[in-house]
Structures are given as structure tokens and as C-alpha cells.
Design a protein around this motif. Structure first.
Motif, PDB file in Angstrom:
ATOM      1  N   ILE A   1       1.285  -1.190  -0.108  1.00  0.00           N
ATOM      2  CA  ILE A   1      -0.254   0.195  -0.177  1.00  0.00           C
ATOM      3  C   ILE A   1       1.223   0.934  -0.431  1.00  0.00           C
ATOM      4  N   ILE A   2       0.894   2.096  -1.064  1.00  0.00           N
ATOM      5  CA  ILE A   2       1.542   3.122  -1.083  1.00  0.00           C
ATOM      6  C   ILE A   2       0.655   4.006  -0.990  1.00  0.00           C
ATOM      7  N   GLY A   3       0.976   5.155  -0.050  1.00  0.00           N
ATOM      8  CA  GLY A   3      -0.039   6.726  -0.416  1.00  0.00           C
ATOM      9  C   GLY A   3       0.915   7.807   0.422  1.00  0.00           C
ATOM     10  N   ARG A   4       0.021   8.929   1.347  1.00  0.00           N
ATOM     11  CA  ARG A   4       0.146   9.629   1.915  1.00  0.00           C
ATOM     12  C   ARG A   4      -0.600   9.797   2.590  1.00  0.00           C
ATOM     13  N   ALA A   5      -0.640  10.540   3.958  1.00  0.00           N
ATOM     14  CA  ALA A   5      -0.602  11.135   4.778  1.00  0.00           C
ATOM     15  C   ALA A   5      -0.651  12.447   5.286  1.00  0.00           C
ATOM     16  N   TRP A   6      -1.633  12.674   5.677  1.00  0.00           N
ATOM     17  CA  TRP A   6      -2.374  14.450   5.478  1.00  0.00           C
ATOM     18  C   TRP A   6      -2.517  14.526   7.261  1.00  0.00           C
ATOM     19  N   VAL A   7      -2.244  15.062   8.709  1.00  0.00           N
ATOM     20  CA  VAL A   7      -2.360  15.296  10.016  1.00  0.00           C
ATOM     21  C   VAL A   7      -2.155  16.771  10.485  1.00  0.00           C
ATOM     22  N   ALA A   8      -3.610  16.513  11.606  1.00  0.00           N
ATOM     23  CA  ALA A   8      -3.284  18.266  11.417  1.00  0.00           C
ATOM     24  C   ALA A   8      -4.396  18.237  12.680  1.00  0.00           C
ATOM     25  N   TYR A   9      -3.794  19.299  13.964  1.00  0.00           N
ATOM     26  CA  TYR A   9      -4.350  19.077  15.376  1.00  0.00           C
ATOM     27  C   TYR A   9      -4.471  20.397  15.563  1.00  0.00           C
ATOM     28  N   ILE A  10      -5.864  21.215  16.754  1.00  0.00           N
ATOM     29  CA  ILE A  10      -5.106  22.110  17.310  1.00  0.00           C
ATOM     30  C   ILE A  10      -5.338  22.306  18.883  1.00  0.00           C
ATOM     31  N   PRO A  11      -4.358  21.976  18.633  1.00  0.00           N
ATOM     32  CA  PRO A  11      -2.938  22.185  20.687  1.00  0.00           C
ATOM     33  C   PRO A  11      -4.598  22.936  21.623  1.00  0.00           C
ATOM     34  N   SER A  12      -4.205  21.819  22.459  1.00  0.00           N
ATOM     35  CA  SER A  12      -4.256  22.992  23.589  1.00  0.00           C
ATOM     36  C   SER A  12      -3.437  23.116  24.977  1.00  0.00           C
ATOM     37  N   GLY A  13      -2.719  24.297  24.326  1.00  0.00           N
ATOM     38  CA  GLY A  13      -1.302  24.453  25.001  1.00  0.00           C
ATOM     39  C   GLY A  13      -0.175  23.813  25.131  1.00  0.00           C
ATOM     40  N   ARG A  14      -0.342  22.522  24.168  1.00  0.00           N
ATOM     41  CA  ARG A  14       0.664  22.005  23.481  1.00  0.00           C
ATOM     42  C   ARG A  14       1.719  21.202  22.665  1.00  0.00           C
TER      43      ARG A  14
ATOM     44  N   PRO B   1      -5.627  17.278  22.125  1.00  0.00           N
ATOM     45  CA  PRO B   1      -6.247  18.225  21.488  1.00  0.00           C
ATOM     46  C   PRO B   1      -7.395  18.946  21.119  1.00  0.00           C
ATOM     47  N   GLN B   2      -8.158  20.289  20.706  1.00  0.00           N
ATOM     48  CA  GLN B   2      -9.026  20.783  20.443  1.00  0.00           C
ATOM     49  C   GLN B   2      -9.483  19.474  19.724  1.00  0.00           C
ATOM     50  N   GLY B   3      -8.539  18.915  17.960  1.00  0.00           N
ATOM     51  CA  GLY B   3      -9.288  18.317  17.291  1.00  0.00           C
ATOM     52  C   GLY B   3      -8.285  18.009  16.837  1.00  0.00           C
ATOM     53  N   VAL B   4      -8.936  16.417  16.349  1.00  0.00           N
ATOM     54  CA  VAL B   4      -7.618  16.097  15.261  1.00  0.00           C
ATOM     55  C   VAL B   4      -8.334  15.767  14.014  1.00  0.00           C
ATOM     56  N   ALA B   5      -7.003  15.366  12.749  1.00  0.00           N
ATOM     57  CA  ALA B   5      -7.854  15.514  11.496  1.00  0.00           C
ATOM     58  C   ALA B   5      -7.111  14.166  10.468  1.00  0.00           C
ATOM     59  N   VAL B   6      -7.345  13.309  10.051  1.00  0.00           N
ATOM     60  CA  VAL B   6      -6.146  12.363   9.242  1.00  0.00           C
ATOM     61  C   VAL B   6      -6.946  12.979   8.283  1.00  0.00           C
TER      62      VAL B   6
END
Length: 191
Positions: A90-103, A141-146
Motif C-alpha cells: 500500500i503506497i500513499g500519503r497522509a495529511w495530519v492536523a490538530y489544534i493544540p490545547s496548550g502544548r 488537542p481541541q481536534g484531530v484530522a487525518v
């Protein structure tokens, strides 16, 4: 799996010799004589994620952020994995995001978490959830997106033979799930 249940290196090499014989090859010919050893080393590399703890990777964080509370996005993280059904790449790419809560965490740690889960037998849906869940659990965090986008060789190089086809999966947690504006902002960054 308990380490005592794992086959020895010589058992693994013997299994690869058997596979070579099964294909109709002679594992003792010059070109294949060392192949069982090479295959064992390659499989150790392909599946090294079983020996790593993603939560430990994420545990070193930084709190000196001057109150930074906006989206953090790491885009296009290349990964190589293997499907658990055919052991095909399986060959791919990932996009990872988060909105921190202080750290926050060092950005290389986000890529390492993707790598840990990629280096295991996988289905893409599970891998997507594992990455998001680990980040949420450790960083809180406040939220995570992958989002993962990958070509599955079990479908493109065998079976139905549809090269150029990819699978896209996503996992949205916290404010990425609850707030359509936040979700859209993230999705616009990965297009």
C-alpha cells in the motif's frame, strides 16, 4: 503476540525457501541462495512498527507556545504499508492536523506516528483511525484530522487490476468533526 511465540530467524528463512520452491524456483541456485536471508531482513523492515510505541513517540511535547491555538497541518507524509489480506504493498500519503490545547509536539513525531502504523499489516481504514486516536489520546488537542490517500497493489497489480486507483479515508475528531468551518479549512489545505 508474545515474543516466545515468534518463530526463530532460521524458521522464517526456511519458510521463504519453501515459498521459493513453491513458485517453481530452486532456492539453492546462485541468484537465490541468499534470498531467504534477504527476505527475512526485508520483512523485519516492512513490519518494524510492531516494535514501536506511537504513544511514547508523541509523549515529548512543548508547552512554550505563546498561546498558539491555530491549526497545525503536516501534509503529504509518504508511507509504505502492506495490506493484511494479501501482504501486497500500500503506497500513499497522509495529511495530519490538530489544534493544540496548550502544548504541541515536534512535527517529525507526527510523521513517525504515521510510519509506526504503516509498518504493520493494515487496512487503510484502521490505520487512519489509529493515527488520529493516538494523537488525540496523547496530546488531548481541541481536534484531530487525518486523511490517507493510497494505492493498494492488491487491487492495482493483481485481482481486478485497476492501476491508478486510490483509496481516500479520513478520521475527524473534536472540533474537526463538530465544526464544519474547521473541517473545511483543513480539507482546503490538502487539496
Amino acid at each position: 503476540m508474545d515474543q516466545s511465540d515468534r518463530p526463530s530467524r532460521s524458521e522464517v528463512e526456511a519458510a521463504f525457501r519453501t515459498i521459493l520452491r513453491w513458485t517453481g524456483e530452486n532456492p539453492d541456485r546462485d541468484g537465490l541462495h541468499e534470498t531467504p536471508k534477504r527476505m527475512a531482513r526485508a520483512y523485519e523492515e516492512y513490519f518494524r512498527g510492531y516494535n514501536e510505541d506511537p504513544e511514547a513517540i508523541l509523549s515529548k511535547t512543548f508547552e512554550e507556545t505563546e498561546g498558539y491555538d491555530e491549526m497545525i497541518v503536516l501534509r503529504g507524509i509518504r508511507f509504505e504499508s502492506h495490506c493484511e489480506h494479501h501482504m501486497a504493498p500500500i503506497i500513499g500519503r497522509a495529511w495530519v492536523a490538530y489544534i493544540p490545547s496548550g502544548r504541541v509536539v515536534g512535527i517529525s513525531k507526527l510523521a513517525r506516528v504515521v510510519e509506526v502504523y504503516a509498518k504493520r499489516l493494515q487496512i487503510q481504514e484502521k490505520m487512519t483511525a489509529q493515527i488520529a486516536n493516538a494523537i488525540e489520546s496523547v496530546l488531548q488537542p481541541q481536534g484531530v484530522a487525518v486523511v490517507l490517500k493510497a494505492e493498494h497493489h492488491c487491487m492495482t497489480a493483481r485481482g481486478i487490476m485497476k492501476p491508478g486507483t486510490d483509496l481516500v479515508t479520513s478520521r475527524m475528531l473534536g472540533c474537526f468533526r463538530d465544526n464544519p468551518v474547521t473541517r473545511q479549512e483543513f480539507l482546503s489545505m490538502i487539496a
